[in-house]
Design a protein around this motif. Structure first.
Motif, PDB file in Angstrom:
ATOM      1  N   ILE A  58       0.973  -1.040  -0.232  1.00 18.23           N
ATOM      2  CA  ILE A  58      -0.105  -0.161   0.037  1.00 18.23           C
ATOM      3  C   ILE A  58       0.892   1.204  -0.132  1.00 18.23           C
ATOM      4  O   ILE A  58       1.776   1.283   0.671  1.00 18.23           O
ATOM      5  N   ARG A  59       0.517   2.443  -0.687  1.00 16.83           N
ATOM      6  CA  ARG A  59       1.223   3.397  -0.906  1.00 16.83           C
ATOM      7  C   ARG A  59       1.212   4.152   0.594  1.00 16.83           C
ATOM      8  O   ARG A  59       0.258   4.381   1.080  1.00 16.83           O
ATOM      9  N   PRO A  60       2.347   4.661   0.727  1.00 19.54           N
ATOM     10  CA  PRO A  60       2.456   5.904   2.288  1.00 19.54           C
ATOM     11  C   PRO A  60       1.476   6.844   2.064  1.00 19.54           C
ATOM     12  O   PRO A  60       1.077   7.304   1.068  1.00 19.54           O
ATOM     13  N   GLY A  61       0.737   7.133   3.214  1.00 23.12           N
ATOM     14  CA  GLY A  61      -0.173   8.022   3.120  1.00 23.12           C
ATOM     15  C   GLY A  61      -1.729   7.567   2.916  1.00 23.12           C
ATOM     16  O   GLY A  61      -2.318   8.324   3.117  1.00 23.12           O
ATOM     17  N   THR A  62      -1.870   6.494   2.476  1.00 19.99           N
ATOM     18  CA  THR A  62      -3.005   5.704   2.180  1.00 19.99           C
ATOM     19  C   THR A  62      -3.981   5.654   3.298  1.00 19.99           C
ATOM     20  O   THR A  62      -3.743   5.247   4.402  1.00 19.99           O
ATOM     21  N   LEU A  63      -5.391   6.121   3.180  1.00 21.24           N
ATOM     22  CA  LEU A  63      -6.347   6.001   4.189  1.00 21.24           C
ATOM     23  C   LEU A  63      -6.944   4.656   3.938  1.00 21.24           C
ATOM     24  O   LEU A  63      -7.606   4.225   2.831  1.00 21.24           O
ATOM     25  N   LEU A  64      -6.982   3.861   5.072  1.00 24.82           N
ATOM     26  CA  LEU A  64      -7.715   2.554   5.334  1.00 24.82           C
ATOM     27  C   LEU A  64      -9.042   2.707   6.125  1.00 24.82           C
ATOM     28  O   LEU A  64      -9.043   3.231   7.126  1.00 24.82           O
ATOM     29  N   LEU A  65     -10.127   2.235   5.543  1.00 28.02           N
ATOM     30  CA  LEU A  65     -11.501   2.305   6.154  1.00 28.02           C
ATOM     31  C   LEU A  65     -12.005   0.944   6.524  1.00 28.02           C
ATOM     32  O   LEU A  65     -12.046   0.165   5.545  1.00 28.02           O
ATOM     33  N   GLU A  66     -12.163   0.466   7.827  1.00 29.30           N
ATOM     34  CA  GLU A  66     -12.527  -0.904   8.154  1.00 29.30           C
ATOM     35  C   GLU A  66     -13.896  -0.887   8.580  1.00 29.30           C
ATOM     36  O   GLU A  66     -14.292   0.128   9.324  1.00 29.30           O
TER      37      GLU A  66
END
Length: 233
Positions: A58-66
């Motif tokens: 995953i790219r640095p700075g990516t937002l993950l929503l769970e």
């Protein structure tokens, strides 16, 4: 531009043929580096393992929503192994269906739905604002922010207890012929009894203490109703 990832090739084929995604595949490693943000629609107990396996892509700075249904026993362990240059925010769209599988997917479930954001220490204001806008774009009406404990207590009552009651109603009597007599009230009460037993077993156990308390409170209430009925009060 929407990218889809799933371990089931049939799900990928369905999503592509029905225009749900622009690109999709079973190997997340080939798609993750192109994502600006990622929605993890996984069974609760699978999230940590998935991140351990794939977060390096995953790219640095990516937002993950769970979007798991309970948070208290998940957020801590997940954030412990999360890369420092990624941000994971917990959300819970309060909409869904009792049927499992992509063929039951329908964007209309978000129309006028409630949407909950559950930030923890370390989540940024930017992530919360972005996710709020995203919820509105999906069609959700109300966007709320709750603490982890507040969310799990609320879910224990509004969602988990109601699923327990629906299952118990269906198990109270032999019901193979009920469909011949059923009216709207019974149908509405028991619709969600057709649960995904694999996922809901995880949710019940992860929120066990709160759910047990809610069940006890319901038992007290129904025992009171039984008492006043016996006394014709």
């Amino acid at each position: 531009r929407v990218l889809g990832m799933d371990i089931d090739p049939k799900t990928i084929d369905y999503a592509l043929s029905h225009g749900m995604v622009d690109e999709a595949g079973t190997d997340a490693r080939l798609l993750l580096e192109d994502c600006d943000f990622v929605i993890l629609a996984l069974y609760p107990t699978k999230i940590k393992g998935w991140l351990e396996q794939f977060q390096s892509y995953i790219r640095p700075g990516t937002l993950l929503l769970e979007i798991s249904g309970v948070k208290s026993k998940l957020t801590g362990p997940i954030h412990e192994i999360l890369r420092e240059d990624l941000e994971l925010l917990s959300i819970h769209p309060m909409c869904g269906r009792e049927s499992r599988g992509i063929e039951f997917g329908d964007a209309k479930i978000f129309d006028q739905a409630n949407f909950i954001i559950i930030p923890v220490e370390g989540n940024s204001i930017d992530a919360v604002v972005f996710t709020s806008v995203f919820a509105k774009e999906l069609g959700c009406k109300n966007v709320s922010v709750l603490q982890v404990e507040e969310h799990d207590r609320m879910i224990g009552f509004l969602s988990q207890l109601t699923h327990v009651l629906a299952v118990c109603l269906m198990n109270t009597h032999e019901n193979s012929h009920l469909v011949e007599y059923t009216g709207d009230s019974f149908r509405d009460l028991t619709r969600i009894a057709k649960i995904n037993e694999d996922m809901w077993s995880e949710l019940f156990l992860l929120n066990k203490d709160i759910l047990l308390d809610e069940i006890d409170q319901f038992i007290t209430s129904i025992e009171n109703f039984k008492s006043v009925l016996i006394n014709e009060d």
